[in-house]
Structure formats: C-alpha cells, structure tokens
Motif scaffolding. Structure first.
Motif, PDB file in Angstrom:
ATOM      1  N   THR A  87       1.196   9.225  -6.176  1.00  0.00           N
ATOM      2  CA  THR A  87       1.821  10.654  -5.978  1.00  0.00           C
ATOM      3  C   THR A  87       2.632  11.165  -6.749  1.00  0.00           C
ATOM      4  O   THR A  87       2.595  12.053  -7.343  1.00  0.00           O
ATOM      5  N   GLU A  88       3.920  10.201  -7.054  1.00  0.00           N
ATOM      6  CA  GLU A  88       4.840  10.520  -7.892  1.00  0.00           C
ATOM      7  C   GLU A  88       4.241  10.803  -9.489  1.00  0.00           C
ATOM      8  O   GLU A  88       4.721  11.578 -10.339  1.00  0.00           O
ATOM      9  N   TYR A  89       3.372   9.815  -9.822  1.00  0.00           N
ATOM     10  CA  TYR A  89       2.872   9.902 -11.046  1.00  0.00           C
ATOM     11  C   TYR A  89       2.194  11.188 -11.236  1.00  0.00           C
ATOM     12  O   TYR A  89       2.259  11.763 -12.295  1.00  0.00           O
ATOM     13  N   SER A  90       1.304  11.513 -10.278  1.00  0.00           N
ATOM     14  CA  SER A  90       0.598  12.754 -10.496  1.00  0.00           C
ATOM     15  C   SER A  90       1.442  13.936 -10.429  1.00  0.00           C
ATOM     16  O   SER A  90       1.241  15.095 -11.086  1.00  0.00           O
ATOM     17  N   LEU A  91       2.574  14.053  -9.568  1.00  0.00           N
ATOM     18  CA  LEU A  91       3.350  15.126  -9.859  1.00  0.00           C
ATOM     19  C   LEU A  91       4.395  14.889 -11.065  1.00  0.00           C
ATOM     20  O   LEU A  91       4.381  16.223 -11.525  1.00  0.00           O
ATOM     21  N   SER A  92       4.363  14.008 -11.625  1.00  0.00           N
ATOM     22  CA  SER A  92       5.202  14.074 -12.927  1.00  0.00           C
ATOM     23  C   SER A  92       4.109  14.399 -13.922  1.00  0.00           C
ATOM     24  O   SER A  92       4.899  15.233 -15.031  1.00  0.00           O
ATOM     25  N   ILE A  93       2.825  14.152 -13.880  1.00  0.00           N
ATOM     26  CA  ILE A  93       2.084  14.682 -14.925  1.00  0.00           C
ATOM     27  C   ILE A  93       1.842  16.314 -14.893  1.00  0.00           C
ATOM     28  O   ILE A  93       2.018  16.899 -15.713  1.00  0.00           O
ATOM     29  N   ASP A  94       1.990  16.850 -13.621  1.00  0.00           N
ATOM     30  CA  ASP A  94       1.991  18.277 -13.656  1.00  0.00           C
ATOM     31  C   ASP A  94       3.298  18.772 -14.117  1.00  0.00           C
ATOM     32  O   ASP A  94       3.454  19.956 -14.657  1.00  0.00           O
ATOM     33  N   ASN A  95       4.670  18.225 -13.904  1.00  0.00           N
ATOM     34  CA  ASN A  95       5.732  18.523 -14.421  1.00  0.00           C
ATOM     35  C   ASN A  95       5.797  18.669 -15.756  1.00  0.00           C
ATOM     36  O   ASN A  95       6.908  19.021 -16.305  1.00  0.00           O
TER      37      ASN A  95
ATOM     38  N   THR B  53      11.726   2.867  -6.144  1.00  0.00           N
ATOM     39  CA  THR B  53      10.756   2.144  -7.352  1.00  0.00           C
ATOM     40  C   THR B  53       9.768   2.981  -7.592  1.00  0.00           C
ATOM     41  O   THR B  53       9.066   2.905  -8.659  1.00  0.00           O
ATOM     42  N   SER B  54       9.081   3.576  -6.450  1.00  0.00           N
ATOM     43  CA  SER B  54       7.881   4.534  -6.955  1.00  0.00           C
ATOM     44  C   SER B  54       8.108   5.512  -7.793  1.00  0.00           C
ATOM     45  O   SER B  54       7.460   5.910  -8.946  1.00  0.00           O
ATOM     46  N   ASN B  55       9.339   6.205  -7.746  1.00  0.00           N
ATOM     47  CA  ASN B  55       9.923   7.176  -8.541  1.00  0.00           C
ATOM     48  C   ASN B  55      10.000   6.564  -9.893  1.00  0.00           C
ATOM     49  O   ASN B  55       9.950   7.096 -11.061  1.00  0.00           O
ATOM     50  N   VAL B  56      10.648   5.261 -10.257  1.00  0.00           N
ATOM     51  CA  VAL B  56      11.141   4.705 -11.247  1.00  0.00           C
ATOM     52  C   VAL B  56       9.673   4.488 -11.949  1.00  0.00           C
ATOM     53  O   VAL B  56       9.716   4.831 -13.322  1.00  0.00           O
ATOM     54  N   PHE B  57       8.628   3.746 -11.587  1.00  0.00           N
ATOM     55  CA  PHE B  57       7.440   3.364 -12.147  1.00  0.00           C
ATOM     56  C   PHE B  57       6.620   4.528 -12.537  1.00  0.00           C
ATOM     57  O   PHE B  57       5.881   4.619 -13.506  1.00  0.00           O
ATOM     58  N   ALA B  58       6.911   5.738 -11.714  1.00  0.00           N
ATOM     59  CA  ALA B  58       6.215   6.966 -12.221  1.00  0.00           C
ATOM     60  C   ALA B  58       6.806   7.650 -13.316  1.00  0.00           C
ATOM     61  O   ALA B  58       6.030   8.351 -14.222  1.00  0.00           O
ATOM     62  N   LEU B  59       8.188   7.506 -13.637  1.00  0.00           N
ATOM     63  CA  LEU B  59       8.854   8.120 -14.742  1.00  0.00           C
ATOM     64  C   LEU B  59       8.806   7.310 -15.837  1.00  0.00           C
ATOM     65  O   LEU B  59       8.999   7.794 -16.939  1.00  0.00           O
TER      66      LEU B  59
ATOM     67  N   ILE C  77       0.629  -1.126  -0.137  1.00  0.00           N
ATOM     68  CA  ILE C  77       0.050  -0.018  -0.052  1.00  0.00           C
ATOM     69  C   ILE C  77       0.806   1.322  -0.062  1.00  0.00           C
ATOM     70  O   ILE C  77       0.472   2.339  -0.717  1.00  0.00           O
ATOM     71  N   GLU C  78       1.910   1.125   0.701  1.00  0.00           N
ATOM     72  CA  GLU C  78       2.842   2.376   0.738  1.00  0.00           C
ATOM     73  C   GLU C  78       3.377   2.366  -0.764  1.00  0.00           C
ATOM     74  O   GLU C  78       3.613   3.709  -1.178  1.00  0.00           O
ATOM     75  N   PHE C  79       3.972   1.324  -1.409  1.00  0.00           N
ATOM     76  CA  PHE C  79       4.117   1.728  -2.818  1.00  0.00           C
ATOM     77  C   PHE C  79       3.168   2.156  -3.585  1.00  0.00           C
ATOM     78  O   PHE C  79       3.569   3.229  -4.489  1.00  0.00           O
ATOM     79  N   TYR C  80       1.913   1.755  -3.620  1.00  0.00           N
ATOM     80  CA  TYR C  80       0.962   2.205  -4.664  1.00  0.00           C
ATOM     81  C   TYR C  80       0.585   3.853  -4.073  1.00  0.00           C
ATOM     82  O   TYR C  80       0.532   4.605  -5.082  1.00  0.00           O
ATOM     83  N   SER C  81       0.642   4.012  -3.007  1.00  0.00           N
ATOM     84  CA  SER C  81       0.554   5.505  -2.511  1.00  0.00           C
ATOM     85  C   SER C  81       1.653   6.336  -3.009  1.00  0.00           C
ATOM     86  O   SER C  81       1.269   7.639  -3.418  1.00  0.00           O
ATOM     87  N   GLY C  82       2.811   5.833  -2.789  1.00  0.00           N
ATOM     88  CA  GLY C  82       4.005   6.719  -3.436  1.00  0.00           C
ATOM     89  C   GLY C  82       4.020   6.951  -4.918  1.00  0.00           C
ATOM     90  O   GLY C  82       4.246   7.753  -5.626  1.00  0.00           O
ATOM     91  N   TRP C  83       3.652   5.715  -5.688  1.00  0.00           N
ATOM     92  CA  TRP C  83       3.497   5.580  -7.032  1.00  0.00           C
ATOM     93  C   TRP C  83       2.424   6.565  -7.645  1.00  0.00           C
ATOM     94  O   TRP C  83       2.881   7.411  -8.568  1.00  0.00           O
TER      95      TRP C  83
END
Length: 328
Positions: free
Chosen positions: A75-83, A229-235, A67-73
C-alpha cells in the motif's frame, strides 16, 4: 502493541540505519544521474530485501504480522509511486541540477522518515486511547478515494506550503546552487542555497502525503513497528524509481483508480473495526457492534494486490494500444 520480538526490532533498526548511512554518505555523495541498469538493480535489491524481511517476520512472529507487513508495504509503495508526480514538479520548479537530484531525494526522504516516525507515534498513542479515531481515519480514506476517482487529487502545479513561504521571509536565500552545499558566500555575505528549501519542501510535502498513507496502514496493522518498517521499505529505492519512472508516470493512467479501491477498502475496514470496539455512547449505547464482520488479514492483502496489479496491467495495455494507434 508490538507483535514482533524486541531483539528482532533492534536488529532491524540497526540494519535499516546502515542502509540509509550507505545511501546518504557513500552512494549519495557521488553526484550523478543513475543509469537505467543502476536504477533497476537498486529497486530489485530493495524489493527483495522487503520480501526477505517479511519472511523473517513470518519466521520470528508468525504469519499474521508478516501478511500485515506485506499489505502495508504494498500500500505504501503504491502511494509513494503516485507521489512521485509531485517530486518531479518540485525538482522542475526549483531547477535542481540532475547530477544532485538523487542526493536531494535521499536527504528529503530521510527528513520525511523522521517526520513520519513522529506521526506514527502520535497515531499509535491516539489509537490506543481513543478507538473512535478509526471513524475519522476511515472517513478520511473514503473521502480521499472518492477524490482520486473524480480526479480532484490531480494538481499539475506545485504550491509552496506555509513553512517554506515563511522561511523565505526570515533568512537570506540565494537563487544559485553551489553543488551540494547548504551555505555559500556571495560578495562577502553568507547565504543559504536553494538546497535548504528543496530539502524542506520534499520532507514537508511527504508529511502531507502521510495524512493519506499513515491512516491507511493503521487500517492494516496496529503495530507501530510494522507501520514504520512498511514506510521505510516503501521509501527505500524511491529515488531510483524517480529516475526510472519519471517520464512514464503520466502513462500509469489507471493507478489512481487502483489506489482509490485500496484506500476505499481500508477506509471501510477501519470503520468496521471502529464499530467492533465502539465506545461512543450515541452508537449502540456505547457497546461494540459485534454483528459487523471482521475483515481477515489475507483478504486485505488480496484486495491490495489485485487492485494495484490490475491497475498497473491495465495501464500497460492502454499505453501499448495508444502507441500502436499512433504508429498506425
């Protein structure tokens, strides 16, 4: 402290390395503008891979780190879209040919991942030794959330950072591209092409984004493996998302509001955790403030899904209503 088995982590890094090798040296070496179908297929593939990876974490390490991974992924994915707004501006500012933009993004994102990995290691070391760092992380995230709500984070013009400005003074850089080459020869003189600047610009700009995203994910998990890994999968697949959403980013009008809710929530959560493990002598005599409630992991995931999902749905409804009004 790692929450997942060492063997699982090693296999994960090998598989992720293969993903990037294929993306850079197989797919990325074929200069082209991805079609809508290709973009959707790649994005769907990486989203499914992230979901499967989270399931593997659940199987090998339990529900909490999953659940921590899904939450982090998310969050990072959403921030990446904004970026992606900034990526669009960078590509336009340096007049990067569309045929090589995907390759440029792949290299830039790889550079960004290396920098983020270093940033994560530093952050993990700080957190393990100085729990009061959570106060700083939390305050920064709340400040960022307020800026998003007030619109202070919007910048329609790209400004070169100090690294790029100083680099231009030191080395010879031509104004013309030579395909994907970093070096070219003009009148018998060797020059760097603008590709070098573009690579460094995207990479270093993404590090600036990390000042928002890394503290945010440390508010969801303390495991450096899950953070990375949350950052990797988001990017992964971000370049396809760039081509798919490039013209639609300005229509996601409520995304900043959704992100501000997420960042504000995580900021408050970080400060509450800092109070729990407090060691600062001027707060409660250096003892933990145990009456402060702990935020469960599932609640973090629920807030992220509802905030980002609600902002996306509201943006789509707003976009459709505006299109209907224009037709009328």
């Amino acid at each position: 402290m790692a929450e997942t088995p060492l063997a699982f982590e090693i296999i994960t890094f090998v598989v992720l390395a293969l993903f990037f090798i294929v993306d850079l040296f197989v797919i990325g070496r074929r200069p082209h503008v991805p079609s809508t179908k290709e973009c959707v297929q790649h994005i769907a593939f990486f989203v499914v891979m992230a979901l499967i990876f989270g399931g593997c974490i659940w199987f090998f390490a339990g529900s909490k780190p999953a659940i921590e991974f899904y939450s982090g992924w998310l969050t990072e994915y959403s921030l990446s879209i904004d970026n992606l707004f900034v990526f669009v501006i960078i590509m336009s500012n340096f007049v990067v040919p569309k045929q090589i933009q995907k390759y440029v993004l792949s290299i830039g994102i790889t550079i960004a991942l290396i920098f983020r990995g270093i940033f994560i290691l530093i952050g993990a070391a700080l957190i393990s030794r100085f729990t009061w760092v959570f106060f700083l992380f939390g305050a920064f995230l709340i400040y960022t959330a307020v800026k998003l709500v007030l619109g202070g984070d919007e910048d329609e013009e790209y400004h070169e950072n100090g690294i790029i400005r100083n680099l231009r003074k030191i080395i010879k850089i031509t104004d013309d591209y030579d395909g994907e080459k970093l070096r070219t020869t003009k009148n018998g003189v060797r020059y760097w092409t603008p590709m070098l600047i573009v690579f460094l610009t995207i990479g270093t700009t993404d590090v600036m984004f990390a000042f928002d995203s890394i503290p945010a994910i440390f508010g969801l998990t303390k495991d450096p493996f899950l953070v990375f890994t949350s950052n990797v999968f988001a990017l992964l697949g971000l370049q396809q998302l760039y081509f798919l959403l490039g013209a639609l980013l300005d229509k996601l009008v409520y995304l900043p509001a959704g992100l501000s809710v997420v960042l504000g929530f995580i900021g408050v959560k970080l400060i509450m955790e800092a109070l729990h493990g407090n060691t600062l002598p001027f707060i409660n005599g250096g003892e933990g403030v145990h009456w402060v409630p702990e935020v469960p992991t599932w609640l973090s995931l629920a807030v992220i899904v509802l905030a980002i999902g609600g902002a996306s749905v509201a943006s789509v409804i707003k976009m459709k209503s505006m299109e209907s009004a224009e037709k009328a």
